[in-house]
Design a protein around this motif. Structure first.
Motif, PDB file in Angstrom:
ATOM      1  N   ARG A 245       0.850  -1.188   0.000  1.00 55.07           N
ATOM      2  CA  ARG A 245       0.000   0.000   0.000  1.00 55.07           C
ATOM      3  C   ARG A 245       0.887   1.240   0.000  1.00 55.07           C
ATOM      4  NH1 ARG A 245      -4.223  -0.690   4.106  1.00 55.07           N
ATOM      5  NH2 ARG A 245      -5.512  -1.479   2.425  1.00 55.07           N
ATOM      6  N   PRO A 263      -8.382  -3.155   5.317  1.00 53.46           N
ATOM      7  CA  PRO A 263      -9.025  -2.334   4.286  1.00 53.46           C
ATOM      8  C   PRO A 263      -8.769  -0.858   4.550  1.00 53.46           C
ATOM      9  CG  PRO A 263     -10.648  -3.066   5.891  1.00 53.46           C
ATOM     10  CD  PRO A 263      -9.366  -3.768   6.232  1.00 53.46           C
ATOM     11  N   GLU A 264      -8.913  -0.058   3.519  1.00 53.50           N
ATOM     12  CA  GLU A 264      -8.826   1.388   3.705  1.00 53.50           C
ATOM     13  C   GLU A 264      -9.964   1.830   4.624  1.00 53.50           C
ATOM     14  OE1 GLU A 264      -6.659   3.464   2.911  1.00 53.50           O
ATOM     15  OE2 GLU A 264      -5.617   2.903   1.072  1.00 53.50           O
ATOM     16  N   TRP A 265      -9.653   2.731   5.564  1.00 47.99           N
ATOM     17  CA  TRP A 265     -10.660   3.160   6.536  1.00 47.99           C
ATOM     18  C   TRP A 265     -11.902   3.724   5.848  1.00 47.99           C
ATOM     19  CZ3 TRP A 265     -12.551   8.116   7.737  1.00 47.99           C
ATOM     20  CH2 TRP A 265     -13.358   8.170   8.875  1.00 47.99           C
ATOM     21  N   ALA A 266     -11.692   4.506   4.790  1.00 48.31           N
ATOM     22  CA  ALA A 266     -12.831   5.141   4.117  1.00 48.31           C
ATOM     23  C   ALA A 266     -13.765   4.128   3.461  1.00 48.31           C
ATOM     24  CB  ALA A 266     -12.331   6.126   3.060  1.00 48.31           C
ATOM     25  N   ASP A 267     -13.273   2.905   3.231  1.00 52.80           N
ATOM     26  CA  ASP A 267     -14.108   1.872   2.611  1.00 52.80           C
ATOM     27  C   ASP A 267     -15.015   1.178   3.626  1.00 52.80           C
ATOM     28  OD1 ASP A 267     -12.947   2.404   0.170  1.00 52.80           O
ATOM     29  OD2 ASP A 267     -11.433   0.818   0.351  1.00 52.80           O
ATOM     30  N   VAL A 268     -14.708   1.298   4.913  1.00 51.18           N
ATOM     31  CA  VAL A 268     -15.473   0.554   5.923  1.00 51.18           C
ATOM     32  C   VAL A 268     -16.073   1.459   7.004  1.00 51.18           C
ATOM     33  CG1 VAL A 268     -14.133  -1.559   5.584  1.00 51.18           C
ATOM     34  CG2 VAL A 268     -13.373   0.116   7.279  1.00 51.18           C
ATOM     35  N   PRO A 271     -20.889   5.864   7.210  1.00 52.13           N
ATOM     36  CA  PRO A 271     -21.131   6.958   6.260  1.00 52.13           C
ATOM     37  C   PRO A 271     -21.362   8.308   6.937  1.00 52.13           C
ATOM     38  CG  PRO A 271     -22.339   5.006   5.588  1.00 52.13           C
ATOM     39  CD  PRO A 271     -21.765   4.705   6.944  1.00 52.13           C
ATOM     40  N   LEU A 274     -17.989   9.755   7.695  1.00 53.51           N
ATOM     41  CA  LEU A 274     -17.378  10.255   6.462  1.00 53.51           C
ATOM     42  C   LEU A 274     -18.014  11.578   6.035  1.00 53.51           C
ATOM     43  CD1 LEU A 274     -17.078   6.957   4.388  1.00 53.51           C
ATOM     44  CD2 LEU A 274     -15.243   8.213   5.510  1.00 53.51           C
TER      45      LEU A 274
END
Length: 281
Positions: A245, A263-268, A271, A274
């Motif tokens: 990465r 996983p990337e934090w923004a993917d999990v 919402p 975010l």
């Protein structure tokens, strides 16, 4: 690797519940606001700031500089301010210097980035009230070993490393797991990192018949191996750990390269969390 990261906002909800009768929860935030890790410290400031605003929490942020001296200074400031809890810490040196001071002050600590296994393994001996949100250092190694012994149980696989402590620890864990699963690599070796090409290593892998290779090393080296394997029509699938990465380099990863990592934090992430970050830009 199991995604065990959590948002700092979720952490504060936890402590709001445990401190429902308190007027204001005072949280100490230890982050490297200066020095080479300052960009990460600013991210910690942004995350804790959003969580505090949303939950009525008061923050005391102190620069630990990712150094032992900085960690000790920060700990004394937190103790003097009588914070309820400290979150943060990205560097082992800082938190290990801070913990004796915070222990004496009765202040628990949740580190969001330190992976050193001994930090929590020695908790019964040290009496340090320290917990972690991020993974342990051996979580990556164990995840790689577990994943690849399952995925590659019917493959002709090889294990190579770049000679660094990081690379050697990962491949030794994988080799031990493979042996326990009655699997034997067709090739084991150490490669020289940071070369313009890895033609020699690819030739040896091809001669050994390896179709799948785990490389304990940097992403750039694995990208170069993938490129050279394609040029030699070796038909090899490469895999690596979190070191893959990295920002795109001159040589892209070969199609099919595997990365075993969180996983990337923004993917999990939630919402709503975010959206809060987006609103604050």
């Amino acid at each position: 690797m199991r995604p065990r990261t959590r948002t700092i906002a979720a952490l504060f909800w936890l402590f709001l519940a445990s401190a429902a009768n308190a007027q204001t929860l005072l949280v100490g935030v230890a982050a490297p606001i200066s020095g080479p890790s300052a960009i990460l410290g600013k991210q910690i400031e942004a995350g804790t700031g959003l969580a505090a605003d949303a939950n009525g929490i008061e923050l005391k942020t102190v620069d630990d500089a990712c150094t032992a001296d900085g960690g000790a200074v920060a700990a004394r400031e937190f103790a003097a301010a009588k914070v309820n809890i400290v979150v943060g810490f990205l560097c082992t040196e800082a938190i290990e210097a801070a913990m004796p001071i915070l222990k004496d002050a009765g202040i628990p600590v949740i580190t969001i980035g330190v992976r050193t296994e001994s930090l929590t393994d020695r908790r019964a001996k040290t009496g340090w009230p320290v917990y972690r949100l991020g993974p342990r250092g051996d979580d990556e190694r164990n995840a790689i070993a577990s994943a690849l012994t399952h995925l590659w149980q019917n493959e002709l696989f090889a294990i190579i490393d770049d000679g660094t402590i990081y690379g050697r620890e990962i491949v030794e864990t994988l080799r031990a797991a493979a042996e326990q699963a009655a699997l034997k690599p067709v090739f084991v070796d150490t490669f020289r990192p940071q070369l313009d090409n890895q033609i020699g290593m690819i030739g040896r892998l091809k001669k050994a018949g390896a179709t799948h290779v785990f490389a304990g090393g940097d992403g750039d080296d694995i990208a170069i191996m993938g490129r050279d394997a394609a040029q030699l029509q070796a038909g090899i699938v490469f895999a690596g750990g979190e070191n893959l990465r990295t920002p795109p380099g001159d040589v892209p990863y070969a199609v099919g390269t595997l990365m075993i990592a969180l996983p990337e934090w923004a993917d999990v992430a939630d919402p709503k969390v975010l959206a809060a970050f987006d609103a604050k830009k």
